[in-house]
Design an enzyme around this catalytic site. Structure first.
Site, PDB file in Angstrom:
ATOM      1  N   TRP A  21     -26.422 -31.643 -21.158  1.00  0.00           N
ATOM      2  CA  TRP A  21     -27.049 -32.647 -20.291  1.00  0.00           C
ATOM      3  C   TRP A  21     -28.486 -32.950 -20.720  1.00  0.00           C
ATOM      4  CZ3 TRP A  21     -30.161 -31.872 -15.374  1.00  0.00           C
ATOM      5  CH2 TRP A  21     -30.369 -33.096 -14.717  1.00  0.00           C
ATOM      6  N   GLN A  27     -32.693 -36.108 -26.593  1.00  0.00           N
ATOM      7  CA  GLN A  27     -33.774 -35.305 -27.190  1.00  0.00           C
ATOM      8  C   GLN A  27     -33.315 -34.632 -28.478  1.00  0.00           C
ATOM      9  OE1 GLN A  27     -34.100 -33.056 -23.352  1.00  0.00           O
ATOM     10  NE2 GLN A  27     -36.266 -33.033 -23.845  1.00  0.00           N
ATOM     11  N   ASP A  49     -20.471 -27.005 -22.457  1.00  0.00           N
ATOM     12  CA  ASP A  49     -20.225 -27.910 -21.324  1.00  0.00           C
ATOM     13  C   ASP A  49     -20.683 -29.330 -21.634  1.00  0.00           C
ATOM     14  OD1 ASP A  49     -19.554 -28.213 -18.389  1.00  0.00           O
ATOM     15  OD2 ASP A  49     -21.640 -28.897 -18.368  1.00  0.00           O
ATOM     16  N   TYR A  54     -22.877 -37.921 -19.675  1.00  0.00           N
ATOM     17  CA  TYR A  54     -24.061 -37.462 -20.404  1.00  0.00           C
ATOM     18  C   TYR A  54     -24.389 -38.418 -21.558  1.00  0.00           C
ATOM     19  CZ  TYR A  54     -23.615 -33.033 -17.824  1.00  0.00           C
ATOM     20  OH  TYR A  54     -23.532 -32.072 -16.836  1.00  0.00           O
ATOM     21  N   GLN A 181     -18.492 -26.060 -10.225  1.00  0.00           N
ATOM     22  CA  GLN A 181     -19.686 -26.105 -11.073  1.00  0.00           C
ATOM     23  C   GLN A 181     -20.869 -26.535 -10.203  1.00  0.00           C
ATOM     24  OE1 GLN A 181     -21.340 -28.515 -14.888  1.00  0.00           O
ATOM     25  NE2 GLN A 181     -19.494 -27.330 -15.243  1.00  0.00           N
ATOM     26  N   PRO A 212     -30.029 -23.101 -14.419  1.00  0.00           N
ATOM     27  CA  PRO A 212     -30.575 -21.788 -14.054  1.00  0.00           C
ATOM     28  C   PRO A 212     -32.098 -21.774 -14.055  1.00  0.00           C
ATOM     29  CG  PRO A 212     -29.706 -21.762 -16.298  1.00  0.00           C
ATOM     30  CD  PRO A 212     -29.265 -23.054 -15.674  1.00  0.00           C
ATOM     31  N   LYS A 221     -43.300 -23.715 -17.283  1.00  0.00           N
ATOM     32  CA  LYS A 221     -43.921 -24.721 -18.155  1.00  0.00           C
ATOM     33  C   LYS A 221     -44.584 -25.862 -17.402  1.00  0.00           C
ATOM     34  CE  LYS A 221     -41.111 -27.279 -20.646  1.00  0.00           C
ATOM     35  NZ  LYS A 221     -39.983 -27.436 -21.586  1.00  0.00           N
ATOM     36  N   ARG A 231     -38.493 -32.405 -20.496  1.00  0.00           N
ATOM     37  CA  ARG A 231     -37.412 -33.148 -19.833  1.00  0.00           C
ATOM     38  C   ARG A 231     -37.953 -34.115 -18.782  1.00  0.00           C
ATOM     39  NH1 ARG A 231     -32.227 -30.243 -17.220  1.00  0.00           N
ATOM     40  NH2 ARG A 231     -31.849 -29.958 -19.442  1.00  0.00           N
ATOM     41  N   ASN A 297     -33.670 -17.614 -24.427  1.00  0.00           N
ATOM     42  CA  ASN A 297     -32.896 -17.516 -23.185  1.00  0.00           C
ATOM     43  C   ASN A 297     -31.688 -16.584 -23.333  1.00  0.00           C
ATOM     44  OD1 ASN A 297     -34.754 -19.329 -22.311  1.00  0.00           O
ATOM     45  ND2 ASN A 297     -33.381 -21.083 -22.194  1.00  0.00           N
TER      46      ASN A 297
HETATM   47  P1  NDP Z   1     -31.963 -25.475 -17.263  1.00  0.00           P
HETATM   48  O1  NDP Z   1     -32.333 -25.502 -15.817  1.00  0.00           O
HETATM   49  O2  NDP Z   1     -32.004 -24.167 -17.935  1.00  0.00           O
HETATM   50  O3  NDP Z   1     -32.915 -26.518 -18.011  1.00  0.00           O
HETATM   51  C1  NDP Z   1     -32.872 -26.624 -19.408  1.00  0.00           C
HETATM   52  C2  NDP Z   1     -34.141 -27.288 -19.927  1.00  0.00           C
HETATM   53  O4  NDP Z   1     -35.287 -26.479 -19.604  1.00  0.00           O
HETATM   54  C3  NDP Z   1     -34.131 -27.404 -21.430  1.00  0.00           C
HETATM   55  O5  NDP Z   1     -33.452 -28.541 -21.866  1.00  0.00           O
HETATM   56  C4  NDP Z   1     -35.625 -27.415 -21.745  1.00  0.00           C
HETATM   57  O6  NDP Z   1     -36.136 -28.703 -21.460  1.00  0.00           O
HETATM   58  C5  NDP Z   1     -36.170 -26.415 -20.735  1.00  0.00           C
HETATM   59  N1  NDP Z   1     -36.157 -25.035 -21.218  1.00  0.00           N
HETATM   60  C6  NDP Z   1     -35.048 -24.253 -21.492  1.00  0.00           C
HETATM   61  N2  NDP Z   1     -35.423 -23.038 -21.888  1.00  0.00           N
HETATM   62  C7  NDP Z   1     -36.765 -23.005 -21.859  1.00  0.00           C
HETATM   63  C8  NDP Z   1     -37.713 -22.000 -22.156  1.00  0.00           C
HETATM   64  N3  NDP Z   1     -37.337 -20.780 -22.562  1.00  0.00           N
HETATM   65  N4  NDP Z   1     -39.024 -22.303 -22.017  1.00  0.00           N
HETATM   66  C9  NDP Z   1     -39.426 -23.537 -21.611  1.00  0.00           C
HETATM   67  N5  NDP Z   1     -38.574 -24.538 -21.317  1.00  0.00           N
HETATM   68  C10 NDP Z   1     -37.241 -24.270 -21.435  1.00  0.00           C
HETATM   69  O7  NDP Z   1     -30.489 -26.018 -17.480  1.00  0.00           O
HETATM   70  P2  NDP Z   1     -29.875 -27.519 -17.391  1.00  0.00           P
HETATM   71  O8  NDP Z   1     -30.479 -28.264 -16.263  1.00  0.00           O
HETATM   72  O9  NDP Z   1     -29.933 -28.128 -18.748  1.00  0.00           O
HETATM   73  O10 NDP Z   1     -28.377 -27.182 -17.012  1.00  0.00           O
HETATM   74  C11 NDP Z   1     -27.547 -26.492 -17.970  1.00  0.00           C
HETATM   75  C12 NDP Z   1     -26.256 -27.250 -18.164  1.00  0.00           C
HETATM   76  O11 NDP Z   1     -25.571 -27.363 -16.915  1.00  0.00           O
HETATM   77  C13 NDP Z   1     -26.413 -28.711 -18.612  1.00  0.00           C
HETATM   78  O12 NDP Z   1     -26.661 -28.839 -19.984  1.00  0.00           O
HETATM   79  C14 NDP Z   1     -25.080 -29.293 -18.194  1.00  0.00           C
HETATM   80  O13 NDP Z   1     -24.079 -28.944 -19.147  1.00  0.00           O
HETATM   81  C15 NDP Z   1     -24.804 -28.574 -16.885  1.00  0.00           C
HETATM   82  N6  NDP Z   1     -25.199 -29.391 -15.700  1.00  0.00           N
HETATM   83  C16 NDP Z   1     -24.195 -29.748 -14.809  1.00  0.00           C
HETATM   84  C17 NDP Z   1     -24.489 -30.540 -13.727  1.00  0.00           C
HETATM   85  C18 NDP Z   1     -23.402 -30.935 -12.786  1.00  0.00           C
HETATM   86  O14 NDP Z   1     -23.627 -31.786 -11.913  1.00  0.00           O
HETATM   87  N7  NDP Z   1     -22.220 -30.393 -12.896  1.00  0.00           N
HETATM   88  C19 NDP Z   1     -25.855 -31.041 -13.476  1.00  0.00           C
HETATM   89  C20 NDP Z   1     -26.822 -30.564 -14.430  1.00  0.00           C
HETATM   90  C21 NDP Z   1     -26.504 -29.753 -15.497  1.00  0.00           C
HETATM   91  P3  NDP Z   1     -37.404 -29.359 -22.226  1.00  0.00           P
HETATM   92  O15 NDP Z   1     -36.880 -30.535 -22.918  1.00  0.00           O
HETATM   93  O16 NDP Z   1     -38.366 -29.706 -21.127  1.00  0.00           O
HETATM   94  O17 NDP Z   1     -38.007 -28.358 -23.160  1.00  0.00           O
END
Ligand code: NDP
Length: 320
Positions: A21, A27, A49, A54, A181, A212, A221, A231, A297
């Site tokens: 996502w 990106q 996933d 997306y 989910q 998470p 951050k 993001r 992570n």
């Molecule tokens: P997170 O809450 O973990 O956010 C991920 C984002 O946080 C990254 O893309 C990055 O963004 C930033 N990040 C990750 N690790 C770090 C770190 N160590 N330090 C600093 N910044 C970090 O998870 P997502 O929101 O991406 O959710 C995970 C997956 O869940 C998605 O990819 C998707 O497959 C699924 N999903 C499902 C949904 C649903 O409705 N069913 C809705 C949303 C997600 P940055 O670009 O800012 O660095």
């Protein structure tokens, strides 16, 4: 890597999985996606996933091209798609929702984009008030009998609708949803811990939980402003920025920092490991726009044994 059963099913998913996502096709281009998927698979991640919505199907195309290029054995990983929002900009009524027509067509399209013969997991991305649940359950059952889908589930459905789907499946001898989910993190607990509590016992449902890190917030951050390449600066995600950032949420993240310091870990690893303490979480879906983030992570698994009762209480107090 740890592996956990997806609810009462026999499918074992890696405790940490990886989703596309915002990142894939926006990106993250093909080269970087290749590095991310290669690292994940190498570390034992076996679930990737995705969803039709997306980046309007592009995230699935990128993932499909990279999976084909990497040539992982098909039986070494699981891949998902989700149906509801549609894959095109401004979808027509037949191009979205959970009608039999869209569920069947969206599955065919996802298989083409992901370049696979079947989806391991297929989710109804939201409940659809304009389609009878009977129609959707029957469509999912058809896809499973056709061999195009192995397990189907829901995402963010109200609990009553999930009970209804199970009742329909039981009475008509149809395949029932195996997993939900939902969003789950230190700032968003109610649905997984309270609303869905009856589902684990009654039907043995598992969960593949999302965000998470609350879209990165729980890494700390955003504590001192919004980094330019993050993001929450992405065009089209202004709505997310509004809902993700608030003084109250940032205050809770700040309050967690001393706990992470004491454990000798980062906020991100602490927040991810905490999700895994819940036995009803089958897999924590990670997101990453950079290789270093994913690498970092995945280290959350090392923090898990350090989260004893006393630490959990301190964490709960920090975010209360
Ligand atoms: P997170 O809450 O973990 O956010 C991920 C984002 O946080 C990254 O893309 C990055 O963004 C930033 N990040 C990750 N690790 C770090 C770190 N160590 N330090 C600093 N910044 C970090 O998870 P997502 O929101 O991406 O959710 C995970 C997956 O869940 C998605 O990819 C998707 O497959 C699924 N999903 C499902 C949904 C649903 O409705 N069913 C809705 C949303 C997600 P940055 O670009 O800012 O660095």
């Amino acid at each position: 890597m740890l592996y956990r059963r997806l609810g009462k099913s026999g499918l074992q998913l890696s405790a940490l999985s990886f989703g596309a996502w915002v990142t894939f096709g926006k990106q993250v281009g093909r080269t970087q996606a290749r590095e991310l998927l290669a690292l994940a698979h190498d570390r034992g991640v076996n679930f990737f996933d995705n969803a039709e919505i997306y980046n309007h199907g592009v995230a699935e195309q990128v993932m499909g091209d990279v999976l084909a290029d990497l040539r992982f054995p098909r039986d070494s990983y699981c891949v998902s798609s989700k149906v509801f929002f549609g894959a095109v900009d401004k979808p027509l009524p037949t191009q979205r929702g959970l009608s039999r027509k869209h569920v069947m067509e969206a599955c065919t399209q996802a298989l083409q984009r992901l370049r696979v013969d079947y989806l391991d997991l297929y989710f109804c991305h939201r409940a659809d008030p304009d389609t009878p649940i009977e129609e959707t359950v029957a469509a999912m059952d058809t896809l499973i009998r056709q061999g195009k889908v192995l397990y189907w589930g829901t995402s963010e459905w109200p609990v009553e609708a999930i009970h209804e789907a199970h009742r329909i499946a039981r009475e008509n001898h149809l395949y029932a949803p195996v997993m939900e989910q939902p969003e789950y993190n230190l700032l968003h607990r109610e649905r997984v811990e309270v609303e869905y509590a009856p589902l684990y016992e009654a039907y043995g449902m598992g969960t593949t939980i999302w965000s998470p890190l609350a879209s990165g917030l729980l890494s700390g951050k955003y504590n001192d402003g919004v980094p330019a390449d993050s993001r929450l600066t992405q065009p089209g995600y202004e709505w997310l920025r509004e809902s993700a950032l608030s003084k109250e949420r940032i205050g809770k993240v700040r309050a967690l920092q001393p706990v992470a310091d004491e454990l000798g870990t980062s906020l991100a690893q602490l927040a991810i490991a905490w999700c895994l303490l819940n036995p009803h979480v089958s897999t924590v879906m990670l997101g990453a726009s950079r290789l270093e983030q994913l690498e970092h992570n995945l280290g959350a698994l090392d923090v898990l044994p350090k989260l004893d009762e006393a630490m959990c209480q301190r964490i709960a107090q920090a975010v209360a």
